[in-house]
Scaffold this motif. Structure first.
Motif, PDB file in Angstrom:
ATOM      1  N   TYR A 116      43.017  44.997  28.990  1.00 54.40           N
ATOM      2  CA  TYR A 116      43.877  46.322  29.768  1.00 54.40           C
ATOM      3  C   TYR A 116      44.686  46.888  28.651  1.00 54.40           C
ATOM      4  O   TYR A 116      44.892  46.206  27.772  1.00 54.40           O
ATOM      5  CB  TYR A 116      44.596  45.509  30.820  1.00 54.40           C
ATOM      6  CG  TYR A 116      43.949  44.764  31.997  1.00 54.40           C
ATOM      7  CD1 TYR A 116      43.548  45.556  33.178  1.00 54.40           C
ATOM      8  CD2 TYR A 116      43.236  43.537  31.796  1.00 54.40           C
ATOM      9  CE1 TYR A 116      43.001  44.877  34.178  1.00 54.40           C
ATOM     10  CE2 TYR A 116      42.819  42.826  32.886  1.00 54.40           C
ATOM     11  CZ  TYR A 116      42.445  43.402  34.014  1.00 54.40           C
ATOM     12  OH  TYR A 116      41.718  42.974  35.138  1.00 54.40           O
ATOM     13  N   LYS A 117      45.063  48.047  28.906  1.00 52.67           N
ATOM     14  CA  LYS A 117      45.981  48.622  28.167  1.00 52.67           C
ATOM     15  C   LYS A 117      47.253  48.657  28.919  1.00 52.67           C
ATOM     16  O   LYS A 117      47.281  49.445  29.935  1.00 52.67           O
ATOM     17  CB  LYS A 117      45.374  50.019  27.568  1.00 52.67           C
ATOM     18  CG  LYS A 117      46.720  50.970  26.792  1.00 52.67           C
ATOM     19  CD  LYS A 117      46.149  51.859  25.802  1.00 52.67           C
ATOM     20  CE  LYS A 117      46.988  52.627  25.082  1.00 52.67           C
ATOM     21  NZ  LYS A 117      48.433  52.295  24.901  1.00 52.67           N
ATOM     22  N   GLY A 118      48.231  48.254  28.718  1.00 53.86           N
ATOM     23  CA  GLY A 118      49.507  48.218  29.533  1.00 53.86           C
ATOM     24  C   GLY A 118      49.439  46.810  30.403  1.00 53.86           C
ATOM     25  O   GLY A 118      49.052  45.818  30.115  1.00 53.86           O
ATOM     26  N   GLU A 119      49.983  47.233  31.595  1.00 57.43           N
ATOM     27  CA  GLU A 119      50.081  45.939  32.452  1.00 57.43           C
ATOM     28  C   GLU A 119      48.658  45.585  33.125  1.00 57.43           C
ATOM     29  O   GLU A 119      47.695  46.202  32.788  1.00 57.43           O
ATOM     30  CB  GLU A 119      50.852  46.440  33.733  1.00 57.43           C
ATOM     31  CG  GLU A 119      52.344  46.283  33.690  1.00 57.43           C
ATOM     32  CD  GLU A 119      53.089  46.726  35.061  1.00 57.43           C
ATOM     33  OE1 GLU A 119      52.894  45.550  35.974  1.00 57.43           O
ATOM     34  OE2 GLU A 119      53.762  47.606  35.141  1.00 57.43           O
ATOM     35  N   ILE A 120      48.652  44.478  33.301  1.00 50.89           N
ATOM     36  CA  ILE A 120      47.358  43.778  33.826  1.00 50.89           C
ATOM     37  C   ILE A 120      47.196  44.416  35.395  1.00 50.89           C
ATOM     38  O   ILE A 120      47.559  43.679  36.470  1.00 50.89           O
ATOM     39  CB  ILE A 120      47.172  42.261  33.775  1.00 50.89           C
ATOM     40  CG1 ILE A 120      47.209  41.993  32.500  1.00 50.89           C
ATOM     41  CG2 ILE A 120      45.890  42.008  34.502  1.00 50.89           C
ATOM     42  CD1 ILE A 120      47.265  40.354  32.255  1.00 50.89           C
ATOM     43  N   HIS A 168      51.176  47.784  24.439  1.00 51.97           N
ATOM     44  CA  HIS A 168      50.944  46.298  25.155  1.00 51.97           C
ATOM     45  C   HIS A 168      49.762  46.388  25.794  1.00 51.97           C
ATOM     46  O   HIS A 168      49.223  47.397  26.247  1.00 51.97           O
ATOM     47  CB  HIS A 168      52.138  46.249  26.127  1.00 51.97           C
ATOM     48  CG  HIS A 168      52.201  44.901  26.714  1.00 51.97           C
ATOM     49  ND1 HIS A 168      52.781  43.780  26.046  1.00 51.97           N
ATOM     50  CD2 HIS A 168      51.997  44.501  28.049  1.00 51.97           C
ATOM     51  CE1 HIS A 168      52.550  42.796  26.863  1.00 51.97           C
ATOM     52  NE2 HIS A 168      52.139  43.237  27.863  1.00 51.97           N
ATOM     53  N   TYR A 169      49.046  45.177  25.518  1.00 53.88           N
ATOM     54  CA  TYR A 169      47.746  45.015  25.997  1.00 53.88           C
ATOM     55  C   TYR A 169      47.820  43.735  26.830  1.00 53.88           C
ATOM     56  O   TYR A 169      48.538  42.716  26.522  1.00 53.88           O
ATOM     57  CB  TYR A 169      46.736  44.752  24.893  1.00 53.88           C
ATOM     58  CG  TYR A 169      46.348  46.389  24.108  1.00 53.88           C
ATOM     59  CD1 TYR A 169      45.420  47.105  24.602  1.00 53.88           C
ATOM     60  CD2 TYR A 169      47.319  46.743  23.254  1.00 53.88           C
ATOM     61  CE1 TYR A 169      45.315  48.226  23.927  1.00 53.88           C
ATOM     62  CE2 TYR A 169      47.246  47.970  22.718  1.00 53.88           C
ATOM     63  CZ  TYR A 169      46.321  48.689  23.150  1.00 53.88           C
ATOM     64  OH  TYR A 169      46.201  49.858  22.505  1.00 53.88           O
ATOM     65  N   GLY A 170      46.589  43.407  27.569  1.00 51.10           N
ATOM     66  CA  GLY A 170      46.448  42.274  28.363  1.00 51.10           C
ATOM     67  C   GLY A 170      44.931  42.005  28.583  1.00 51.10           C
ATOM     68  O   GLY A 170      44.008  42.970  28.262  1.00 51.10           O
ATOM     69  N   VAL A 171      44.437  40.819  28.765  1.00 48.31           N
ATOM     70  CA  VAL A 171      43.268  40.274  28.819  1.00 48.31           C
ATOM     71  C   VAL A 171      42.952  39.279  29.981  1.00 48.31           C
ATOM     72  O   VAL A 171      43.981  38.400  30.083  1.00 48.31           O
ATOM     73  CB  VAL A 171      42.462  39.890  27.297  1.00 48.31           C
ATOM     74  CG1 VAL A 171      43.478  38.797  27.037  1.00 48.31           C
ATOM     75  CG2 VAL A 171      41.074  39.473  27.678  1.00 48.31           C
ATOM     76  N   THR A 172      42.047  39.316  30.854  1.00 46.28           N
ATOM     77  CA  THR A 172      41.827  38.297  31.580  1.00 46.28           C
ATOM     78  C   THR A 172      40.424  37.821  31.770  1.00 46.28           C
ATOM     79  O   THR A 172      39.447  38.300  31.122  1.00 46.28           O
ATOM     80  CB  THR A 172      41.896  38.637  33.289  1.00 46.28           C
ATOM     81  OG1 THR A 172      41.197  39.960  33.499  1.00 46.28           O
ATOM     82  CG2 THR A 172      43.545  39.242  33.529  1.00 46.28           C
ATOM     83  N   THR A 226      42.615  33.065  34.067  1.00 48.05           N
ATOM     84  CA  THR A 226      43.689  33.004  33.312  1.00 48.05           C
ATOM     85  C   THR A 226      43.903  34.301  32.525  1.00 48.05           C
ATOM     86  O   THR A 226      42.967  34.959  32.463  1.00 48.05           O
ATOM     87  CB  THR A 226      43.637  31.759  32.311  1.00 48.05           C
ATOM     88  OG1 THR A 226      44.910  31.602  31.648  1.00 48.05           O
ATOM     89  CG2 THR A 226      42.555  31.835  31.281  1.00 48.05           C
ATOM     90  N   HIS A 227      44.892  34.542  31.992  1.00 44.07           N
ATOM     91  CA  HIS A 227      45.151  35.600  31.030  1.00 44.07           C
ATOM     92  C   HIS A 227      46.063  35.659  29.946  1.00 44.07           C
ATOM     93  O   HIS A 227      46.617  34.506  29.781  1.00 44.07           O
ATOM     94  CB  HIS A 227      45.641  36.773  32.099  1.00 44.07           C
ATOM     95  CG  HIS A 227      47.091  36.475  32.397  1.00 44.07           C
ATOM     96  ND1 HIS A 227      47.596  35.398  33.218  1.00 44.07           N
ATOM     97  CD2 HIS A 227      48.469  37.008  31.949  1.00 44.07           C
ATOM     98  CE1 HIS A 227      49.159  35.690  33.342  1.00 44.07           C
ATOM     99  NE2 HIS A 227      49.452  36.391  32.571  1.00 44.07           N
ATOM    100  N   ALA A 228      46.040  36.769  29.267  1.00 46.53           N
ATOM    101  CA  ALA A 228      46.987  36.456  28.222  1.00 46.53           C
ATOM    102  C   ALA A 228      47.610  37.886  27.795  1.00 46.53           C
ATOM    103  O   ALA A 228      46.757  39.013  28.132  1.00 46.53           O
ATOM    104  CB  ALA A 228      46.276  36.067  26.696  1.00 46.53           C
TER     105      ALA A 228
END
Length: 138
Positions: free
Chosen positions: A77-81, A115-119, A130-132
């Motif tokens: 993800y780019k930004g919030e999840i 800010h990035y996210g990954v699930t 889980t995520h980071a």
């Protein structure tokens, strides 16, 4: 009195068995999601961080918590999840010898600052395991 002890003990052991099976079946199957700059030769994350610079490769690793879970799906993800922020789905991430799922985010032109996210999901399931989250700076 002697008949009551085996009955009480049997009921206790049956209840304990049901509780342990319930806990085993309902807990997450993938845990401890982290981002890192490298993966060691056995497949474990090394140089764990949540701050990267443009051009660096980002690795996401998550520990397998159930022996039958061998495939997973990783979503970046780019930004919030959130659903609308998905930008890359990597299918069929397999567990490695160290019992980790590892995905590599390598963008040839480099990630934009932000800010990035990954699930991670068990293959075929809709519930996030889980995520980071991590940041990319210049």
């Amino acid at each position: 009195m002697k008949k009551a002890i085996p009955i009480v003990l049997g009921i206790f052991l049956l209840g304990l068995g049901i509780f342990l099976v319930y806990e085993f079946a309902t807990e997450p199957k993938i845990v401890e999601g982290v981002t890192s700059k490298a993966i060691d030769d056995k497949g474990r994350p090394s140089d764990i961080t949540n701050l990267f610079t443009q051009g660096e490769t980002v690795y996401f690793s998550a520990k397998r918590n159930r022996f039958w879970t061998n495939e997973a799906e990783v979503v970046w993800y780019k930004g919030e999840i959130k659903q609308e922020n998905r930008f890359l789905v990597e299918e069929e991430v397999l567990v490695n010898d160290a019992k980790y799922f590892t995905a590599e985010l390598s963008v040839p032109e480099g990630l934009e600052e932000g800010h990035y996210g990954v699930t991670i999901y068990v293959k075929g399931k809709k519930i996030m395991e889980t995520h980071a989250e991590f940041d990319v700076k210049k």
